[in-house]
Design a protein around this motif. Structure first.
Motif, mmCIF file in Angstrom:
data_model
loop_
_atom_site.group_PDB
_atom_site.id
_atom_site.type_symbol
_atom_site.label_atom_id
_atom_site.label_comp_id
_atom_site.label_asym_id
_atom_site.label_seq_id
_atom_site.Cartn_x
_atom_site.Cartn_y
_atom_site.Cartn_z
ATOM 1 N N THR A 39 0.867 -1.197 0.000
ATOM 2 C CA THR A 39 0.000 0.000 0.000
ATOM 3 C C THR A 39 0.899 1.242 0.000
ATOM 4 N N SER A 40 2.009 1.168 -0.745
ATOM 5 C CA SER A 40 3.003 2.236 -0.628
ATOM 6 C C SER A 40 2.561 3.549 -1.273
ATOM 7 N N CYS A 41 1.677 3.460 -2.282
ATOM 8 C CA CYS A 41 1.249 4.687 -2.952
ATOM 9 C C CYS A 41 -0.259 4.634 -3.173
ATOM 10 N N ASP A 42 -0.711 4.610 -4.417
ATOM 11 C CA ASP A 42 -2.160 4.675 -4.644
ATOM 12 C C ASP A 42 -2.759 3.374 -5.168
ATOM 13 N N ASP A 43 -2.041 2.264 -5.080
ATOM 14 C CA ASP A 43 -2.618 0.969 -5.440
ATOM 15 C C ASP A 43 -2.691 0.105 -4.190
ATOM 16 N N THR A 44 -3.869 -0.518 -3.990
ATOM 17 C CA THR A 44 -3.998 -1.440 -2.856
ATOM 18 C C THR A 44 -3.798 -2.837 -3.431
ATOM 19 N N SER A 45 -2.745 -3.521 -2.977
ATOM 20 C CA SER A 45 -2.465 -4.821 -3.596
ATOM 21 C C SER A 45 -2.148 -5.916 -2.579
ATOM 22 N N ILE A 46 -2.694 -7.097 -2.852
ATOM 23 C CA ILE A 46 -2.378 -8.290 -2.040
ATOM 24 C C ILE A 46 -2.158 -9.459 -2.997
ATOM 25 N N ALA A 47 -1.075 -10.213 -2.723
ATOM 26 C CA ALA A 47 -0.761 -11.371 -3.567
ATOM 27 C C ALA A 47 -0.498 -12.585 -2.686
ATOM 28 N N ILE A 48 -0.690 -13.751 -3.277
ATOM 29 C CA ILE A 48 -0.337 -14.983 -2.574
ATOM 30 C C ILE A 48 0.620 -15.773 -3.455
ATOM 31 N N LEU A 49 1.780 -16.114 -2.877
ATOM 32 C CA LEU A 49 2.815 -16.831 -3.624
ATOM 33 C C LEU A 49 3.161 -18.128 -2.926
ATOM 34 N N GLU A 50 3.379 -19.165 -3.727
ATOM 35 C CA GLU A 50 3.823 -20.434 -3.158
ATOM 36 C C GLU A 50 5.245 -20.667 -3.653
ATOM 37 N N ILE A 51 6.175 -20.849 -2.723
ATOM 38 C CA ILE A 51 7.571 -21.039 -3.119
ATOM 39 C C ILE A 51 8.112 -22.320 -2.496
ATOM 40 N N GLN A 52 8.623 -23.188 -3.359
ATOM 41 C CA GLN A 52 9.144 -24.460 -2.875
ATOM 42 C C GLN A 52 10.370 -24.844 -3.694
ATOM 43 N N ASP A 53 11.446 -25.236 -3.039
ATOM 44 C CA ASP A 53 12.675 -25.646 -3.735
ATOM 45 C C ASP A 53 13.029 -24.663 -4.842
ATOM 46 N N SER A 54 13.013 -23.418 -4.528
ATOM 47 C CA SER A 54 13.315 -22.305 -5.438
ATOM 48 C C SER A 54 12.450 -22.277 -6.703
ATOM 49 N N ARG A 55 11.314 -22.954 -6.663
ATOM 50 C CA ARG A 55 10.298 -22.789 -7.722
ATOM 51 C C ARG A 55 9.152 -22.014 -7.114
ATOM 52 N N PHE A 56 8.586 -21.133 -7.855
ATOM 53 C CA PHE A 56 7.491 -20.403 -7.242
ATOM 54 C C PHE A 56 6.332 -20.173 -8.196
ATOM 55 N N LYS A 57 5.186 -19.954 -7.564
ATOM 56 C CA LYS A 57 3.960 -19.789 -8.327
ATOM 57 C C LYS A 57 3.183 -18.617 -7.717
ATOM 58 N N VAL A 58 2.760 -17.700 -8.559
ATOM 59 C CA VAL A 58 1.901 -16.620 -8.071
ATOM 60 C C VAL A 58 0.470 -17.153 -8.097
ATOM 61 N N LYS A 59 -0.088 -17.412 -6.927
ATOM 62 C CA LYS A 59 -1.442 -17.994 -6.877
ATOM 63 C C LYS A 59 -2.509 -16.916 -7.067
ATOM 64 N N SER A 60 -2.171 -15.698 -6.660
ATOM 65 C CA SER A 60 -3.059 -14.574 -6.961
ATOM 66 C C SER A 60 -2.271 -13.279 -6.788
ATOM 67 N N ASN A 61 -2.688 -12.255 -7.513
ATOM 68 C CA ASN A 61 -2.021 -10.953 -7.417
ATOM 69 C C ASN A 61 -3.085 -9.895 -7.734
ATOM 70 N N VAL A 62 -3.759 -9.410 -6.692
ATOM 71 C CA VAL A 62 -4.880 -8.489 -6.897
ATOM 72 C C VAL A 62 -4.407 -7.051 -6.674
ATOM 73 N N VAL A 63 -4.673 -6.195 -7.637
ATOM 74 C CA VAL A 63 -4.311 -4.774 -7.509
ATOM 75 C C VAL A 63 -5.580 -3.948 -7.689
ATOM 76 N N SER A 64 -5.919 -3.173 -6.660
ATOM 77 C CA SER A 64 -7.087 -2.304 -6.779
ATOM 78 C C SER A 64 -6.583 -0.875 -6.967
ATOM 79 N N SER A 65 -6.816 -0.337 -8.155
ATOM 80 C CA SER A 65 -6.278 0.987 -8.494
ATOM 81 C C SER A 65 -7.178 2.102 -7.950
ATOM 82 N N GLN A 66 -6.549 3.176 -7.509
ATOM 83 C CA GLN A 66 -7.317 4.331 -7.015
ATOM 84 C C GLN A 66 -7.349 5.457 -8.047
ATOM 85 N N VAL A 67 -6.963 5.138 -9.281
ATOM 86 C CA VAL A 67 -6.834 6.190 -10.304
ATOM 87 C C VAL A 67 -8.063 7.094 -10.368
#
Ligand code: KG4
Ligand code: ZN
Length: 395
Positions: free
Chosen positions: A8-36
């Motif tokens: 929430t550093s500026c004007d986008d509200t964002s939450i993501a969920i990442l799964e990381i295993q044995d240096s492999r990773f998957k973005v399970k979700s990445n939601v960005v709500s813009s305040q433009v």
């Protein structure tokens, strides 16, 4: 490791969920709500307004992020939940005492949904707009308390660097072959050239002395009456500029500090030059589409020329193996294209990494990945985490 990351550093509200295993990773979700829409009418971001919007949006964004990752599960009626723990609610209220609008929303959410399969919470602690950063950090603390999880505080600029690796699935490939790297981070708040010798080792070798590149796009777009955010508006207008040699006027802007021996930038003079040029034109020209398009093209090119010159100089001087781009301005098509072309002409072996456009602008996936590399600082003693609005990335 499953990480829930918050930005929430500026004007986008964002939450993501990442799964990381044995240096492999998957973005399970990445939601960005813009305040433009909220900031558009003011032509820039108002911190107190942005803070209020984060407070309004965070729980819905959390809901969506968990849902997209298939982590959102309601309590069965028979199970014990937070309703049965009045003391917890008291503490929760205390943690969110400065985020009053957030408390009732989060309380409702926690009463309804079970603790998700999350191992750790990552949150941006700086740099950024102080009131906005605090909403994210307090929200992270409230979740860490409710779900008994540790927190990893993250530097937002390091996040913009790691956005380059989010799409790459396997991190091990990038461990050594890419260093030293020169990272050009250009956003609404920052313009920095960073020497990265390895993961965790950074030195700012150059930065803007006044306005950031994104700020220059935003301010000059405002002068021209283009919308906010200015970067995409200027890029669109510039793309429509097709010269035919019969133009009634031409626009030439300065390239501030392009020949200076350091790696610093300065963009406020460019903004002033745009204002002077705009004011000296007859009204008929000023409001014409031709003038707007030509000026947009020249603004974009002036910024790109300086960014490329300094980045290439840094790459040569530090014998870089890789150039990484990051920040909202890195979403600019012309910058991506022209820098790629320039680097190919000077050295075929130089790797050029640039995140997909949605990961150039602010997002929490980049914060989640950065947290993985900082997992040693994960702690359940999160009570003392503070926001640092002008946090620097340094060794
Ligand atoms: O990284 P970011 O999303 O937020 C900050 O941390 O500041 O960057 C936002 C900035 C704004 O100034 C915006 O005008 C600029 O990035 N921007 C662009 C483009 N898309 C966003 N600038 C130039 N071209 C673009 N396509
Ligand atoms: Zn940013």
């Amino acid at each position: 490791m499953i990480t829930l990351a918050i930005d929430t550093s500026c004007d986008d509200t964002s939450i993501a969920i990442l799964e990381i295993q044995d240096s492999r990773f998957k973005v399970k979700s990445n939601v960005v709500s813009s305040q433009v829409k909220v900031h558009k009418k003011y032509g820039g971001v108002y911190p107190t307004l942005a803070k209020r919007e984060h407070q309004k949006n965070l729980v819905q964004v959390l809901n969506n992020a968990l849902k997209n990752a298939q982590f959102l599960n309601k309590f069965q009626k028979s199970k014990v939940n937070i309703q049965n723990h009045p003391l917890n609610l008291k503490k929760l209220k205390k943690i969110l005492e400065r985020e009053k609008n957030l408390y009732p929303k989060l309380r409702g959410f926690l009463k309804k949904y079970q603790k998700p399969k999350i191992d750790v919470i990552a949150v941006t602690k700086g740099p950024g707009l102080e009131p906005c950063l605090w909403v994210g950090v307090n929200f992270a603390k409230a979740l860490a308390f409710s779900w008994d999880l540790p927190i990893i505080p993250v530097n937002h600029i390091e996040g913009h660097i790691f956005a380059n690796l989010v799409g790459k699935c396997q991190m091990s490939k990038f461990k050594c072959q890419i260093f030293p790297a020169i990272c050009l981070i250009v956003s609404g708040g920052h313009s920095q050239l960073i020497l990265m010798r390895k993961i965790g080792s950074y030195r700012i070798i150059g930065e803007t002395r006044d306005d950031a590149a994104g700020e220059c796009f935003d301010k000059t777009a405002r002068i021209l009456g283009l919308g906010y955010p200015g970067g995409p508006a200027i890029a669109d207008a510039a793309a429509k500029c097709q010269k035919n040699g019969r133009e009634q006027f031409s626009v030439k802007l300065p390239r501030p500090m392009i020949n200076s021996k350091d790696y610093d930038f300065s963009f406020s003079g460019l903004k002033t030059a745009v204002l002077y040029d705009f004011k000296k034109r007859p009204k008929k020209v000023r409001v014409s589409k031709e003038y707007t398009k030509e000026m947009a093209k020249e603004i974009q090119q002036a910024i790109i020329d300086v960014l490329i010159k300094k980045t290439v100089k840094a790459a040569k001087d530090y014998k870089a193996k890789t150039i990484m781009l990051g920040g909202g301005v890195a979403a600019n098509n012309e910058l991506r294209k022209q820098l790629n072309y320039k680097l190919k002409t000077i050295n075929y072996k130089l790797k050029f990494l640039v995140p997909p456009k949605n990961l150039c602008t602010d997002n929490a996936a980049m914060i989640g990945l950065t947290a993985y590399f900082n997992r040693k600082i994960s702690s359940k003693k999160w009570q003392k985490i503070e926001v640092i609005a002008n946090l620097r990335i340094n060794e």
